[in-house]
Design a protein around this motif. Structure first.
Motif, PDB file in Angstrom:
ATOM      1  N   LEU A 109       0.835  -1.198   0.000  1.00 36.40           N
ATOM      2  CA  LEU A 109       0.000   0.000   0.000  1.00 36.40           C
ATOM      3  C   LEU A 109       0.873   1.252   0.000  1.00 36.40           C
ATOM      4  O   LEU A 109       1.957   1.276   0.596  1.00 36.40           O
ATOM      5  CB  LEU A 109      -0.926  -0.005   1.216  1.00 36.40           C
ATOM      6  CG  LEU A 109      -1.910  -1.180   1.316  1.00 36.40           C
ATOM      7  CD1 LEU A 109      -2.826  -0.999   2.519  1.00 36.40           C
ATOM      8  CD2 LEU A 109      -2.726  -1.320   0.045  1.00 36.40           C
ATOM      9  N   ASP A 110       0.389   2.281  -0.659  1.00 33.57           N
ATOM     10  CA  ASP A 110       1.104   3.555  -0.730  1.00 33.57           C
ATOM     11  C   ASP A 110       0.961   4.280   0.608  1.00 33.57           C
ATOM     12  O   ASP A 110      -0.147   4.653   0.994  1.00 33.57           O
ATOM     13  CB  ASP A 110       0.519   4.415  -1.847  1.00 33.57           C
ATOM     14  CG  ASP A 110       1.298   5.699  -2.073  1.00 33.57           C
ATOM     15  OD1 ASP A 110       2.183   6.018  -1.252  1.00 33.57           O
ATOM     16  OD2 ASP A 110       1.015   6.397  -3.068  1.00 33.57           O
ATOM     17  N   PRO A 111       2.043   4.472   1.357  1.00 29.44           N
ATOM     18  CA  PRO A 111       1.922   5.118   2.673  1.00 29.44           C
ATOM     19  C   PRO A 111       1.364   6.529   2.600  1.00 29.44           C
ATOM     20  O   PRO A 111       0.785   7.015   3.569  1.00 29.44           O
ATOM     21  CB  PRO A 111       3.361   5.103   3.213  1.00 29.44           C
ATOM     22  CG  PRO A 111       4.235   4.925   2.017  1.00 29.44           C
ATOM     23  CD  PRO A 111       3.436   4.117   1.040  1.00 29.44           C
ATOM     24  N   ARG A 112       1.506   7.202   1.453  1.00 30.23           N
ATOM     25  CA  ARG A 112       0.984   8.565   1.333  1.00 30.23           C
ATOM     26  C   ARG A 112      -0.532   8.601   1.289  1.00 30.23           C
ATOM     27  O   ARG A 112      -1.140   9.648   1.495  1.00 30.23           O
ATOM     28  CB  ARG A 112       1.556   9.223   0.069  1.00 30.23           C
ATOM     29  CG  ARG A 112       3.075   9.436   0.118  1.00 30.23           C
ATOM     30  CD  ARG A 112       3.600   9.880  -1.219  1.00 30.23           C
ATOM     31  NE  ARG A 112       3.333   8.885  -2.247  1.00 30.23           N
ATOM     32  CZ  ARG A 112       3.643   9.032  -3.533  1.00 30.23           C
ATOM     33  NH1 ARG A 112       4.234  10.157  -3.938  1.00 30.23           N
ATOM     34  NH2 ARG A 112       3.381   8.073  -4.401  1.00 30.23           N
ATOM     35  N   LYS A 113      -1.153   7.457   1.019  1.00 33.00           N
ATOM     36  CA  LYS A 113      -2.605   7.399   0.960  1.00 33.00           C
ATOM     37  C   LYS A 113      -3.221   6.882   2.264  1.00 33.00           C
ATOM     38  O   LYS A 113      -4.428   6.712   2.354  1.00 33.00           O
ATOM     39  CB  LYS A 113      -3.046   6.508  -0.208  1.00 33.00           C
ATOM     40  CG  LYS A 113      -2.636   7.047  -1.568  1.00 33.00           C
ATOM     41  CD  LYS A 113      -3.127   6.142  -2.688  1.00 33.00           C
ATOM     42  CE  LYS A 113      -2.733   6.695  -4.054  1.00 33.00           C
ATOM     43  NZ  LYS A 113      -3.189   5.817  -5.165  1.00 33.00           N
ATOM     44  N   LEU A 114      -2.382   6.626   3.244  1.00 32.21           N
ATOM     45  CA  LEU A 114      -2.854   6.108   4.522  1.00 32.21           C
ATOM     46  C   LEU A 114      -2.891   7.231   5.550  1.00 32.21           C
ATOM     47  O   LEU A 114      -1.942   8.012   5.669  1.00 32.21           O
ATOM     48  CB  LEU A 114      -1.945   4.982   5.009  1.00 32.21           C
ATOM     49  CG  LEU A 114      -1.844   3.769   4.067  1.00 32.21           C
ATOM     50  CD1 LEU A 114      -0.840   2.763   4.594  1.00 32.21           C
ATOM     51  CD2 LEU A 114      -3.214   3.121   3.880  1.00 32.21           C
ATOM     52  N   LYS A 115      -3.969   7.292   6.313  1.00 36.70           N
ATOM     53  CA  LYS A 115      -4.184   8.383   7.245  1.00 36.70           C
ATOM     54  C   LYS A 115      -3.738   8.051   8.667  1.00 36.70           C
ATOM     55  O   LYS A 115      -3.386   8.937   9.444  1.00 36.70           O
ATOM     56  CB  LYS A 115      -5.670   8.766   7.239  1.00 36.70           C
ATOM     57  CG  LYS A 115      -6.027  10.005   8.028  1.00 36.70           C
ATOM     58  CD  LYS A 115      -7.502  10.333   7.885  1.00 36.70           C
ATOM     59  CE  LYS A 115      -7.868  11.587   8.669  1.00 36.70           C
ATOM     60  NZ  LYS A 115      -9.326  11.900   8.551  1.00 36.70           N
ATOM     61  N   TYR A 116      -3.760   6.773   9.003  1.00 34.98           N
ATOM     62  CA  TYR A 116      -3.505   6.379  10.393  1.00 34.98           C
ATOM     63  C   TYR A 116      -2.329   5.412  10.552  1.00 34.98           C
ATOM     64  O   TYR A 116      -1.936   5.128  11.681  1.00 34.98           O
ATOM     65  CB  TYR A 116      -4.745   5.717  11.001  1.00 34.98           C
ATOM     66  CG  TYR A 116      -5.940   6.621  11.111  1.00 34.98           C
ATOM     67  CD1 TYR A 116      -6.116   7.434  12.218  1.00 34.98           C
ATOM     68  CD2 TYR A 116      -6.889   6.672  10.098  1.00 34.98           C
ATOM     69  CE1 TYR A 116      -7.211   8.276  12.328  1.00 34.98           C
ATOM     70  CE2 TYR A 116      -7.987   7.500  10.192  1.00 34.98           C
ATOM     71  CZ  TYR A 116      -8.149   8.302  11.303  1.00 34.98           C
ATOM     72  OH  TYR A 116      -9.227   9.125  11.408  1.00 34.98           O
ATOM     73  N   SER A 117      -1.810   4.876   9.469  1.00 32.97           N
ATOM     74  CA  SER A 117      -0.856   3.778   9.606  1.00 32.97           C
ATOM     75  C   SER A 117       0.338   3.954   8.674  1.00 32.97           C
ATOM     76  O   SER A 117       0.313   4.740   7.722  1.00 32.97           O
ATOM     77  CB  SER A 117      -1.547   2.448   9.302  1.00 32.97           C
ATOM     78  OG  SER A 117      -2.082   2.448   7.989  1.00 32.97           O
ATOM     79  N   HIS A 118       1.370   3.172   8.963  1.00 34.91           N
ATOM     80  CA  HIS A 118       2.620   3.214   8.214  1.00 34.91           C
ATOM     81  C   HIS A 118       3.006   1.776   7.874  1.00 34.91           C
ATOM     82  O   HIS A 118       3.344   1.002   8.779  1.00 34.91           O
ATOM     83  CB  HIS A 118       3.719   3.870   9.036  1.00 34.91           C
ATOM     84  CG  HIS A 118       3.330   5.197   9.629  1.00 34.91           C
ATOM     85  ND1 HIS A 118       3.619   6.396   9.023  1.00 34.91           N
ATOM     86  CD2 HIS A 118       2.650   5.508  10.765  1.00 34.91           C
ATOM     87  CE1 HIS A 118       3.155   7.392   9.766  1.00 34.91           C
ATOM     88  NE2 HIS A 118       2.559   6.871  10.830  1.00 34.91           N
ATOM     89  N   PRO A 119       2.968   1.376   6.603  1.00 36.67           N
ATOM     90  CA  PRO A 119       3.295  -0.015   6.248  1.00 36.67           C
ATOM     91  C   PRO A 119       4.764  -0.325   6.458  1.00 36.67           C
ATOM     92  O   PRO A 119       5.636   0.539   6.300  1.00 36.67           O
ATOM     93  CB  PRO A 119       2.907  -0.089   4.766  1.00 36.67           C
ATOM     94  CG  PRO A 119       2.952   1.313   4.270  1.00 36.67           C
ATOM     95  CD  PRO A 119       2.586   2.182   5.434  1.00 36.67           C
ATOM     96  N   VAL A 120       5.028  -1.566   6.807  1.00 36.59           N
ATOM     97  CA  VAL A 120       6.399  -2.025   7.013  1.00 36.59           C
ATOM     98  C   VAL A 120       6.490  -3.473   6.558  1.00 36.59           C
ATOM     99  O   VAL A 120       5.543  -4.243   6.720  1.00 36.59           O
ATOM    100  CB  VAL A 120       6.820  -1.887   8.499  1.00 36.59           C
ATOM    101  CG1 VAL A 120       5.903  -2.683   9.408  1.00 36.59           C
ATOM    102  CG2 VAL A 120       8.255  -2.311   8.709  1.00 36.59           C
ATOM    103  N   ASN A 121       7.609  -3.821   5.946  1.00 39.45           N
ATOM    104  CA  ASN A 121       7.871  -5.199   5.535  1.00 39.45           C
ATOM    105  C   ASN A 121       8.841  -5.829   6.525  1.00 39.45           C
ATOM    106  O   ASN A 121       9.970  -5.356   6.688  1.00 39.45           O
ATOM    107  CB  ASN A 121       8.447  -5.250   4.119  1.00 39.45           C
ATOM    108  CG  ASN A 121       7.446  -4.798   3.079  1.00 39.45           C
ATOM    109  OD1 ASN A 121       6.248  -4.916   3.253  1.00 39.45           O
ATOM    110  ND2 ASN A 121       7.946  -4.261   1.979  1.00 39.45           N
TER     111      ASN A 121
END
Length: 599
Positions: A109-121
């Motif tokens: 997911l594109d982190p810039r389109k997320l309002k509450y979360s930050h993706p991490v692998n």
């Protein structure tokens, strides 16, 4: 044959055995031949939604107008309708064999389109970490490849080669084992699209969260209902860093692969991110609660062998603790809260069929990793089947949910082991009398959820501010992984870290979190119907495995207006409304109320 732990006859059902339970589940499994074909399934789902909204919903409204007809006398009419609709929708999962309601983990997911979360692998844990139950189950999974059997799904000529298609995975060439894990950091609402996760200081607590969904659906992403828990937690608790894990789901990854992902996530927090295990609380809702229990049991059994310590505590929201269905044996037991919960009879057996298809049938009754609250497992105060040395535990469930009996049994077994091994603070059981399964994730049950968050905040503050045994300085220094540090430098680092941890503990102890504000479910009937239709349409329009039969449904089709609208992650709230998990009663906040800036 497994011996039953009690000798009483359950309403004339006969002796409770593993074989008898499996026969009962098969007899009650959905028979769904016409709905398995993608084309006919799509037609059926469209008809299902229209009939439900245009015919059944008005009929249910008439039925539930008299309070004596309601599943719970304290429920309002809208709650009765929501529960009835959700249970009917849940029944579609097994009837139509829908196994694609999770997130495609191959897509970041594109982190810039997320309002509450930050993706991490998260990278896979080292292969030499595997031992004990997950290693044994993984060996069974590999050895049984090509012969996987889905026990509670009907098929003519069940033994015929190829009858289980993609669920057998005999020819796909996958090597099952530890793999990269997707996850999301929740640290509060972002002020800008590029904002990074909030800075974490040494000693700040972290929660490792596993979402629910019966191992067949759901995601850790912020568009999922399960994300309401980490979103609310960072605002209404002393834990401001929540890592929610997108573990692999059963349709493509049977047990123990979800447990392997949980192990990788815990190892990454402790060994890569440098979070002290004493700062970690493990949590999960529904199936995620089951995964949290299994992870903590593995850490108890094997942690010392792989260099991992136990977490500080555990929070379980409506945990699924009896995957063997022993708690529904008997006429009275099988009907327990049947009319007051969102779980359909067929959902659990369908989910277990996918999750455990690679393992022996008896494992659901013999393994404390699979069914720690099974009636076919003997109670134990100590030993590998007990809850000895488990961390302090907070359990919450609803009095109207179907899993309440297995949760009560889980609680009693945890308490049994505390006679010889008390935790650093007392365990806590919170029962919301008229709440349904996993109620804390539903916006329309926010009133009950607000009571839990206030109580959980106090328990977590007591847990996180409690003194732990003094750390060994040498082990702390080694955990920092300095290659050529001199003695003075690591001692100074230890001193600074202890100072930071002490400041954090004092802040946690002396403050309290904002209390969730107005939480009444005041959506009108038309708004409620619109929201319900979105839930149905999201299931119908989800991509299926055979694109040639995809019938693209337009957004807000005219023939359903005003009953439908675009699916939105804010759950039908207007742009000027505040999501329920952000309501904090700030007008009444006193000086002792904590914000993230306090630490």
């Amino acid at each position: 044959m497994i011996e039953k732990t009690t000798s009483r006859d359950q309403d004339g059902w006969g002796e409770m055995t593993s074989e008898a339970i499996q026969a009962m589940l098969m007899d009650n499994a959905a028979r769904s031949f016409p709905y398995r074909h993608p084309f006919f399934r799509r037609l059926y789902l469209v008809a299902f939604l229209l009939v439900t909204l245009l015919i059944l919903l008005p009929a249910w409204t008439i039925i539930y107008i008299p309070t004596k007809n309601r599943p719970r006398r304290n429920w309002k009419l809208k709650r009765c309708l929501r529960v009835r609709f959700s249970r009917r929708l849940c029944g579609l999962i097994a009837r139509c064999e829908i196994d694609y309601l999770g997130r495609d983990l191959s897509i970041d997911l594109d982190p810039r389109k997320l309002k509450y979360s930050h993706p991490v692998n998260i990278p896979p844990a080292p292969s030499d970490i595997l031992c004990g139950h997950p290693k044994e189950a993984l060996d069974l999974l590999q050895a049984s490849r090509g012969r996987w059997m889905l026990r509670y799904i009907h098929r003519y000529k069940r033994e015929k080669e190829g009858i289980w298609g993609k669920w057998n995975n005999s020819d796909n060439g996958n090597v099952y084992g530890l793999d990269e894990v997707k996850a999301f950091w929740y640290t509060g609402e972002k002020s800008t699209a590029e904002e990074a996760p909030q800075f974490r200081r040494p000693g700040d607590p972290v929660m490792l969260h596993f979402h629910g969904g019966g191992y067949v659906l759901g995601t850790a992403a912020e568009t999922s209902l399960s994300s309401n828990f980490p979103k609310a937690l960072v605002k209404h608790s002393p834990i401001h860093h929540v890592l929610s894990v997108d573990y692999r789901l059963a349709p493509t990854a049977p047990w123990p692969l979800p447990l392997l992902d949980a192990i990788s996530a815990y190892h990454w927090l402790a060994k890569v991110e440098g979070v002290e295990e004493g700062d970690i609380t493990v949590a999960g809702d529904s199936a995620g609660g089951h995964l949290a229990l299994s992870l903590v049991r593995w850490l108890r059994d094997q942690g010392q062998n792989v260099g991992l310590k136990m977490p500080r505590g555990m929070v379980l929201l409506s945990p699924w603790a009896d995957l063997g269905f022993t708690n529904v044996w008997g006429e009275e037991a099988i009907r327990h809260n049947k009319d007051s919960d969102t779980i359909d009879d067929t959902f659990g057996p369908f989910a277990c069929s996918l999750l455990l298809r690679a393992l022996p049938a008896s494992i659901m009754h013999t393994s404390p990793y699979i069914s720690p609250a099974s009636l076919l497992l003997p109670e134990a105060r100590q030993g590998e089947k007990s809850f000895e040395q488990f961390p302090a535990t907070y359990i919450v469930y609803g009095g109207a949910e179907r899993l309440s009996t297995n949760i009560q049994l889980l609680w009693s077994r945890i308490r049994l082991s505390r006679e010889f091994d008390p935790p650093i603070i007392p365990d806590r059981l919170f029962v919301s009398p008229d709440a349904i399964h996993d109620f804390m994730i539903f916006p329309w049950m926010a009133e009950e959820a607000s009571e839990v968050y206030e109580d959980l905040d106090g328990w977590l503050r007591e847990l996180l501010s409690a003194d732990l045994p003094e750390e060994d300085e040498q082990s702390v220094a080694e955990s920092l992984e300095f290659e050529e540090s001199i003695e003075a430098s690591w001692k100074e680092m230890v001193r600074q870290r202890r100072l930071s941890r002490q400041m954090t503990r004092e802040s946690i102890k002396s403050h309290k979190s904002p209390v969730m504000g107005p939480v009444q479910d005041d959506l009108g009937m038309i708004r409620m119907m619109e929201d319900m239709s979105e839930e149905g349409l999201s299931m119908i329009t989800t991509d299926i495995s055979m694109p040639q039969f995809d019938l693209e449904m337009p957004k807000s089709p005219e023939w359903l207006t005003p009953l439908t609208s675009d699916l939105r992650p804010d759950y039908s709230l207007d742009d000027d409304e505040v999501p329920w998990y952000d309501l904090d009663g700030s007008a009444d906040r006193d000086i002792d109320t904590e914000t993230r800036k306090d630490r």
